[in-house]
Design a protein around this motif. Structure first.
Motif, short mmCIF file in Angstrom:
data_model
loop_
_atom_site.label_atom_id
_atom_site.label_comp_id
_atom_site.label_asym_id
_atom_site.label_seq_id
_atom_site.Cartn_x
_atom_site.Cartn_y
_atom_site.Cartn_z
N TYR A 133 0.84 -1.20 0.00
CA TYR A 133 0.00 0.00 0.00
C TYR A 133 0.87 1.25 0.00
N MET A 134 0.40 2.28 -0.72
CA MET A 134 1.15 3.53 -0.80
C MET A 134 0.20 4.70 -0.57
N SER A 135 0.61 5.61 0.30
CA SER A 135 -0.12 6.86 0.51
C SER A 135 0.62 7.96 -0.24
N VAL A 136 -0.10 8.72 -1.06
CA VAL A 136 0.50 9.76 -1.91
C VAL A 136 -0.08 11.11 -1.54
N SER A 137 0.79 12.10 -1.35
CA SER A 137 0.31 13.45 -1.04
C SER A 137 1.35 14.47 -1.46
N ASN A 138 0.93 15.71 -1.60
CA ASN A 138 1.84 16.80 -1.91
C ASN A 138 2.82 17.02 -0.75
N SER A 139 3.99 17.53 -1.08
CA SER A 139 5.00 17.76 -0.04
C SER A 139 4.59 18.87 0.92
N ASP A 140 3.63 19.72 0.53
CA ASP A 140 3.18 20.78 1.44
C ASP A 140 1.87 20.41 2.14
N ASN A 141 1.46 19.15 2.02
CA ASN A 141 0.26 18.68 2.72
C ASN A 141 0.70 18.01 4.02
N LEU A 142 0.69 18.77 5.10
CA LEU A 142 1.20 18.26 6.37
C LEU A 142 0.14 17.46 7.13
N GLY A 143 -1.07 17.42 6.61
CA GLY A 143 -2.11 16.64 7.26
C GLY A 143 -2.14 15.19 6.82
N ALA A 144 -1.35 14.85 5.82
CA ALA A 144 -1.37 13.50 5.24
C ALA A 144 -0.39 12.59 5.97
N THR A 145 -0.82 12.09 7.12
CA THR A 145 0.01 11.16 7.89
C THR A 145 -0.71 9.83 8.02
N MET A 146 -0.06 8.87 8.62
CA MET A 146 -0.60 7.52 8.75
C MET A 146 -1.87 7.52 9.61
N ASP A 147 -2.93 6.95 9.06
CA ASP A 147 -4.19 6.78 9.78
C ASP A 147 -4.56 5.30 9.68
N LEU A 148 -4.41 4.57 10.77
CA LEU A 148 -4.62 3.12 10.72
C LEU A 148 -6.05 2.74 10.38
N SER A 149 -7.02 3.58 10.79
CA SER A 149 -8.41 3.26 10.47
C SER A 149 -8.66 3.36 8.97
N LEU A 150 -8.08 4.38 8.32
CA LEU A 150 -8.22 4.51 6.87
C LEU A 150 -7.48 3.38 6.15
N LEU A 151 -6.27 3.08 6.62
CA LEU A 151 -5.50 2.02 5.99
C LEU A 151 -6.22 0.68 6.12
N SER A 152 -6.80 0.42 7.29
CA SER A 152 -7.53 -0.83 7.50
C SER A 152 -8.76 -0.90 6.60
N HIS A 153 -9.48 0.22 6.48
CA HIS A 153 -10.65 0.24 5.59
C HIS A 153 -10.24 -0.02 4.15
N PHE A 154 -9.15 0.60 3.74
CA PHE A 154 -8.66 0.44 2.36
C PHE A 154 -8.29 -1.02 2.10
N ALA A 155 -7.59 -1.62 3.04
CA ALA A 155 -7.17 -3.02 2.88
C ALA A 155 -8.37 -3.97 2.88
N GLU A 156 -9.31 -3.73 3.79
CA GLU A 156 -10.46 -4.63 3.91
C GLU A 156 -11.42 -4.50 2.73
N SER A 157 -11.49 -3.31 2.14
CA SER A 157 -12.39 -3.10 1.00
C SER A 157 -11.83 -3.66 -0.30
N ASP A 158 -10.51 -3.92 -0.30
CA ASP A 158 -9.82 -4.41 -1.49
C ASP A 158 -9.96 -3.45 -2.67
N ALA A 159 -10.13 -2.17 -2.36
CA ALA A 159 -10.24 -1.15 -3.41
C ALA A 159 -8.87 -0.90 -4.03
N PRO A 160 -8.81 -0.63 -5.33
CA PRO A 160 -7.53 -0.35 -5.97
C PRO A 160 -7.02 1.06 -5.71
N PHE A 161 -7.94 1.95 -5.31
CA PHE A 161 -7.56 3.37 -5.21
C PHE A 161 -8.56 4.06 -4.28
N MET A 162 -8.06 4.93 -3.43
CA MET A 162 -8.93 5.72 -2.57
C MET A 162 -8.38 7.13 -2.51
#
Length: 215
Positions: A133-162
């Motif tokens: 899994y890869m999280s992508v964000s702009n270098s000036d987006n300081l709010g884009a940090t690891m969120d385990l609940s989002l990561l878990s939802h993404f993994a469990e949904s088996d979605a290709p992109f969020m």
């Protein structure tokens, strides 16, 4: 992965926008690096990567080598996106600037992420390391940090992109927005450069086009 190809020319810089000071002497890049180190202390070996451009690579890597040598020593910290020729507005042929050939080229934008990731060999390296899994964000987006609940939802949904989206405000009306393409009902990200001049007022209508990608 932080998208770090942009220069801070609009902010009075002639180097990577991420080297702009934000607070207490820390730049965007300082804070991104410190966020990674903090996430590693909480979650384990979180990989850190930058997609630089030919305009930002040297400044960025020099800064990180001095300030965060341990991150650079890990290897695989950056890959450089492609570059495309600038066009003459009259002839639509590649522009020339014999006095400064570097001005003849520009980064193609963040949409180049996928092609650059593959062509640089970075995708193969990540897959070989077992990264899924890869999280992508702009270098000036300081709010884009690891969120385990989002990561878990993404993994469990088996979605290709969020994608993270927000409602547009008056401050966002000149930026891109989400839209449904009439021809096939495909959800797309529509940028201002894709908008005909006569459609500009509708493009900026935040009541009609309510959402944008935070990136």
């Amino acid at each position: 992965l932080k998208l770090n190809g942009g220069l801070g020319t609009g902010m009075g810089l002639d180097k990577a926008k991420s080297l702009l000071e934000v607070k207490n002497g820390d730049t965007f890049l300082d804070l991104a690096a410190k966020q990674i180190l903090d996430m590693r202390s909480k979650y384990g070996p979180v990989k850190f990567m930058l997609m630089n451009s030919f305009s930002t690579s040297e400044d960025t890597m020099e800064f990180l080598s001095k300030s965060y040598p341990s991150l650079v020593a890990e290897g695989g910290l950056e890959f450089v996106q492609n570059k495309v020729p600038k066009l003459d507005a009259t002839t639509f042929e590649p522009a020339t600037d014999p006095a400064n050939p570097g001005n003849e080229w520009c980064p193609p934008g963040h949409g180049d992420l996928y092609a650059a990731l593959v062509a640089s060999g970075s995708l193969d390296s990540l897959l070989a390391a077992g990264i899924k899994y890869m999280s992508v964000s702009n270098s000036d987006n300081l709010g884009a940090t690891m969120d385990l609940s989002l990561l878990s939802h993404f993994a469990e949904s088996d979605a290709p992109f969020m994608m993270e989206c927000c409602e547009r405000t008056e401050n966002d009306k000149k930026g891109g927005h989400l839209a449904l393409r009439n021809s096939d009902s495909q959800l797309i990200l529509r940028e201002s450069a894709m908008c005909a001049p006569e459609d500009e007022s509708a493009f900026q209508d935040i009541g009609k086009h309510r959402y944008f990608n935070t990136n």
